[in-house]
Design an enzyme around this catalytic site. Sequence first.
Site, PDB file in Angstrom:
ATOM      1  CE1 TYR A  41      -3.427  -2.537  -0.231  1.00  0.00           C
ATOM      2  CE2 TYR A  41      -3.964  -2.160   2.060  1.00  0.00           C
ATOM      3  CZ  TYR A  41      -4.217  -2.793   0.859  1.00  0.00           C
ATOM      4  OH  TYR A  41      -5.257  -3.682   0.759  1.00  0.00           O
TER       5      TYR A  41
ATOM      6  CB  ALA B  87     -18.523   0.168  -5.497  1.00  0.00           C
ATOM      7  N   GLY B  88     -15.874   2.277  -3.996  1.00  0.00           N
ATOM      8  CA  GLY B  88     -15.216   3.555  -4.210  1.00  0.00           C
ATOM      9  C   GLY B  88     -16.157   4.742  -4.250  1.00  0.00           C
ATOM     10  N   GLY B  89     -17.362   4.579  -3.697  1.00  0.00           N
ATOM     11  CA  GLY B  89     -18.344   5.651  -3.696  1.00  0.00           C
ATOM     12  C   GLY B  89     -19.233   5.671  -4.931  1.00  0.00           C
TER      13      GLY B  89
END
Length: 324
Positions: free
Chosen positions: A61, A235-237
Amino acid sequence: MKTYHIAQTDLVVSRIGFGCMNLGGSWDDAPITPEVKERACAAIHAALDAGINFFDHADIYTRGKSELVFGAFLAENTGLRERLVIQSKCGIRFAGQPNASDPQRYDFSYEHIVHSAEEVLRRLKTDYLDLFLLHRPDPLMEPEEVARAFDALHAAGKVRHFGVSNHTSSQIELLKTHVKQPLVVNQVQLSLAHAHLIAEGVWFNRNDGTSGLASGTLDYCQANKIQIQAWAPLAGGSLFDADAHTEPAKKLTATLIQELAEHHKTSPEAIALAWLLRHPAQVLPIIGTLNPARIRASAQADTLQMSREAWYRLFVVSQGVALP
């Protein structure tokens, strides 16, 4: 926040976890700026204030910088480490490392697993990990080698418990032929926008084109008391913006989420996460936003008990076809 007990461990975790993927800023070798550190600290504080005690990392990351930022936060907050459950993952290797000609690959070799764990501990400034997962399946995996690495890390007190990420039931069974420690976690992509592991059982044995290959992974993990963790649960917004979608199912899903949020006087994030929390597998969603307001909005899911009827309304709309 309500909690889950991870079976075959003494770990008690918040029902919603915080994903640290973007804490370190850019995915390159650029140094960590004061602005990046300030934003990361604000997000971690917001998660802690919301009752979250579970933090998810991976060695890749932001190329290790996320763990460095989190480690600095731990160092500045004496006594916090013992109150947290910290998880990291290994196995993905970038192209060009260590040699310029090396391709992107997965690596479950003894040397890489052990080295990765030791580097994670160094960056996090901690003596142990509560959980250490294999990130993505390595086709060249030798279970004996994984078992040897797990034994070494466990015996040294560097890792307390082990698990996997993005693994099928059969891949877990293969690992279990040699790994002595229980595999207590499987982290998978799961959301209303990516509900394949839930939907496959509904569409099984259909001949109208909706049926796909059924892995049975969700059922397997539930039966074997392996905790399902959901990455990208929002879902990432993208679940919330009806105007951003041309696909009818996605547009209708976003609209229904908003309607339910207004009905329950809560946030759209809470509706989407409550849909996952309603599943009997005791799914643990891992949110990845760095926005404190969205972290607080997500935490509202913990107080919402979704009805069977609302759950199915969302499921059917998101699938885009009627139930068989």
